[in-house]
Scaffold this motif. Structure first.
Motif, short mmCIF file in Angstrom:
data_model
loop_
_atom_site.label_atom_id
_atom_site.label_comp_id
_atom_site.label_asym_id
_atom_site.label_seq_id
_atom_site.Cartn_x
_atom_site.Cartn_y
_atom_site.Cartn_z
N ASP A 237 39.98 23.13 42.45
CA ASP A 237 39.94 23.14 43.91
C ASP A 237 38.52 23.32 44.46
O ASP A 237 38.33 23.43 45.66
N GLY A 238 37.52 23.36 43.58
CA GLY A 238 36.14 23.47 44.01
C GLY A 238 35.58 24.87 44.00
O GLY A 238 34.37 25.06 44.12
N ARG A 239 36.42 25.89 43.87
CA ARG A 239 35.93 27.26 43.84
C ARG A 239 35.28 27.59 42.51
O ARG A 239 35.62 27.00 41.49
N VAL A 240 34.39 28.55 42.52
CA VAL A 240 33.71 29.02 41.32
C VAL A 240 34.28 30.38 40.97
O VAL A 240 34.37 31.28 41.82
N LEU A 241 34.68 30.54 39.71
CA LEU A 241 35.30 31.79 39.27
C LEU A 241 34.27 32.90 39.25
O LEU A 241 33.16 32.74 38.72
N LYS A 242 34.64 34.05 39.84
CA LYS A 242 33.76 35.20 39.93
C LYS A 242 34.45 36.43 39.36
O LYS A 242 35.67 36.52 39.36
N ALA A 243 33.64 37.38 38.91
CA ALA A 243 34.11 38.68 38.45
C ALA A 243 33.15 39.73 38.94
O ALA A 243 31.93 39.64 38.68
N ASN A 244 33.67 40.71 39.68
CA ASN A 244 32.84 41.77 40.26
C ASN A 244 31.74 41.20 41.16
O ASN A 244 30.61 41.69 41.19
N GLY A 245 32.09 40.12 41.87
CA GLY A 245 31.15 39.53 42.79
C GLY A 245 30.12 38.62 42.18
O GLY A 245 29.26 38.08 42.89
N LYS A 246 30.14 38.42 40.88
CA LYS A 246 29.17 37.57 40.20
C LYS A 246 29.87 36.39 39.55
O LYS A 246 31.03 36.49 39.16
N HIS A 247 29.16 35.27 39.43
CA HIS A 247 29.70 34.09 38.79
C HIS A 247 29.92 34.35 37.30
O HIS A 247 29.06 34.93 36.62
N VAL A 248 31.06 33.91 36.80
CA VAL A 248 31.37 34.03 35.37
C VAL A 248 30.73 32.86 34.63
O VAL A 248 30.97 31.70 34.96
#
Length: 583
Positions: A237-248
């Motif tokens: 869907d175009g989103r970028v996966l993040k964890a704790n506010g940072k890009h994975v």
């Protein structure tokens, strides 16, 4: 018993030349008999001495016609003898173990790792000639997508529908994938070929996998997908996966995978495979060692048409010299030739055919450029995640219930729920038995009701907050008024002196600590509101529910995996909750 039970024609279309030959012979004879116009101009007694008649008689003509006819029968591949032949079948078993974790959406390999994985598997399937092939996919848990089969088209069909979003449990559990693949083997002593494609490995896998393979005669080829540097995980869907506010940014542990392949005495490969590596993996040189005699035998007809060409050649040898030239011409055209599998007109394919060829290669971007048919163009836009474009294309070309169903899918994923509901209703009007449209309609209506309840709850919370704010303002105003009045100590003459106890109004005035407590409580209630979280969960559920266009096995595959997940849920019920990374 019929005639065709005794006689068989391998190429029966040659028999059509028999009536054509007889027709040409009749026309020539008629023209020859009617062309004697000299009879009217010259006396017949004198004409006999002027005409030259060849030595070829009538019998020779009819004999030639008969030899021609027999030759056509020979070219038709006539056979009257059957011969049994021993058949051999391959006993090799190959299991493709593919990683379907969220890290496969990493973009360090363009367009992403998932695309390269599928292209590599397709290359392996096209290179494999014999034997049974199975497909196992794993993420947080492993599932058998296709059991052992020689139908590579079915495996390819499921492979196109497979993606990380249809996996019931997110994560990456390579040990579970190997264990599920080995469970397909009934005899541990039977040789099996494991082709593993993954981009992750942890310490538990390094310890568990060699132990699993100890009792099996397994040949392992480990293919690493991805790079050491890694890349962002970009969802469809175009989103970028993040964890704790940072890009994975998951990196592929190349060195660890190499060490594992050495431990299990396997072969390690990285990236897209070369033709030499494909030959080595598919094991074409070892195919003869993995065959055994089949239980049944093949019965085939022996072509004996060459014997029927002999009379024609003998008749032709006794004809005048011009017949020899005719024989050479026939020899050139009737030489045996192998059937060609490639067409020299491949470059004359239509744009839609070129687009379909690109789809077969997994290149949807190229397919979108070639497709001209609206439904195929919409399908390519849908596969690329451009749901708005897919909906716009289908909106003007929706006539059947299937078209409206596909339009509803595109609108739902584009975020236009109301229009999607209308599309599903239209599909059900045209086909009331359309179960998929009914399921999707019910799902969207339930989601709409939940959103309405959440909105009502949010409005109620907003009203409560405003009411509390008004009460707070009233208490604040009352406190200001009390402060504005002079105390007994400041103006003892204006007010009678009372006890040292605070007045009743002062007891009811809220303190600053009480106000802070109310504010903190309102802020905590607002933080606990599940609206944002529920919106993300609903969007993710919607993507999984309406992932594929009709006639694509994605929905069926997703339901199959979910069913398998429910069957063994008691074994890994809390696998996602135990802290396992979803990528």
């Amino acid at each position: 018993m019929t005639l065709f039970d005794v006689i068989h024609f391998e190429r029966p279309y040659w028999l059509l030349f028999i009536p054509v030959t007889w027709l040409v012979f009749a026309v020539i004879q008629y023209q020859h008999t009617s062309s004697h116009g000299l009879n009217k101009a010259i006396d017949p007694n004198l004409l006999v001495h002027l005409e030259h008649k060849g030595t070829q008689g009538v019998a020779n003509k009819w004999l030639g016609l008969l030899c021609f006819s027999v030759c056509w029968i020979g070219l038709a591949g006539i056979s009257w003898t059957q011969s049994p032949s021993t058949m051999f079948e391959s006993t090799s078993k190959t299991i493709l173990v593919v990683d379907q974790s969220m890290s496969m959406y990493a973009t360090d390999i363009k367009p992403d790792r998932e695309t390269q994985l599928k292209q590599t598997v397709r290359d392996i399937l096209s290179q494999s000639k014999d034997g049974d092939i199975a497909l196992v996919a794993f993420a947080g848990d492993a599932y058998t997508i296709s059991p052992f089969s020689q139908d590579k088209d079915t495996i390819t069909h499921f492979l196109l529908a497979l993606n990380p979003l249809v996996m019931p449990v997110y994560g990456s559990n390579l040990t579970s994938g190997i264990q599920t693949a080995l469970s397909l083997i009934n005899d541990k002593k039977a040789p099996v070929h494991l082709i593993v494609l993954t981009d992750s490995l942890d310490s538990s896998d390094q310890d568990a996998i060699p132990k699993l393979l100890e009792d099996y005669q397994a040949r392992v080829d480990l293919i690493a997908v991805g790079t050491k540097q890694g890349g962002e995980i970009q969802l469809p869907d175009g989103r970028v996966l993040k964890a704790n506010g940072k890009h994975v940014i998951p990196a592929t542990p190349i060195e660890d995978l190499k060490a594992l392949s050495q431990t299990i005495h396997g072969h390690f490969y990285q990236g897209r495979l070369s033709p030499a590596e494909l030959d080595k993996i598919t094991g074409q040189a070892e195919a003869n060692d993995n065959t055994e005699q089949a239980d049944n035998k093949s019965i085939h007809w022996i072509d004996q048409g060459q014997w029927l060409a002999l009379p024609f050649l003998l008749w032709l040898a006794f004809q005048f010299r011009r017949g020899m030239l005719f024989a050479l011409v026939l020899g050139v055209f009737f030489l045996p030739a192998n059937k060609a599998t490639a067409s020299p007109l491949d470059w004359f394919k239509t744009p839609d055919q070129q687009g379909q060829q690109a789809v077969d290669n997994g290149d949807w971007k190229t397919a979108a450029k070639h497709f001209q048919r609206p439904d195929w163009k919409a399908a390519s836009a849908y596969a690329l995640g451009d749901y708005q474009q897919a909906a716009e294309t289908l909106a003007t070309h929706s006539h059947s219930s299937a078209d409206h169903y596909n339009l509803g899918n595109a609108l739902a994923l584009a975020g236009k729920t109301e229009k999607a509901i209308d599309a599903y209703k239209r599909a059900l009007e045209l086909d009331p038995s359309f179960k998929q449209a009914k399921d999707n309609l019910d799902y969207l209506e339930k989601q709409q009701q939940q959103r309405k309840k959440q909105q009502d709850k949010k409005n109620q919370q907003q009203k409560d907050k405003q009411k509390k704010q008004q009460q707070k303002n009233q208490h604040q105003n009352q406190s200001d008024k009390d402060k504005a009045q002079p105390s007994d100590q400041e103006n003892p003459q204006s007010t009678p002196k009372k006890d040292n106890k605070p007045s009743e109004k002062q007891d009811k005035k809220p303190s600053s600590e009480d106000n802070k407590e109310r504010e903190n409580k309102a802020e905590n209630e607002q933080k606990k509101s599940p609206e944002a979280k529920l919106d993300n969960e609903q969007k993710q559920a919607l993507n999984q529910w309406l992932r594929q266009i009709q006639d694509d096995p994605g929905t069926l595959l997703q339901r199959k995996l979910w069913y398998l997940h429910q069957e063994k849920r008691h074994e890994n019920r809390f696998s996602q909750e135990d802290g396992q990374n979803p990528w």
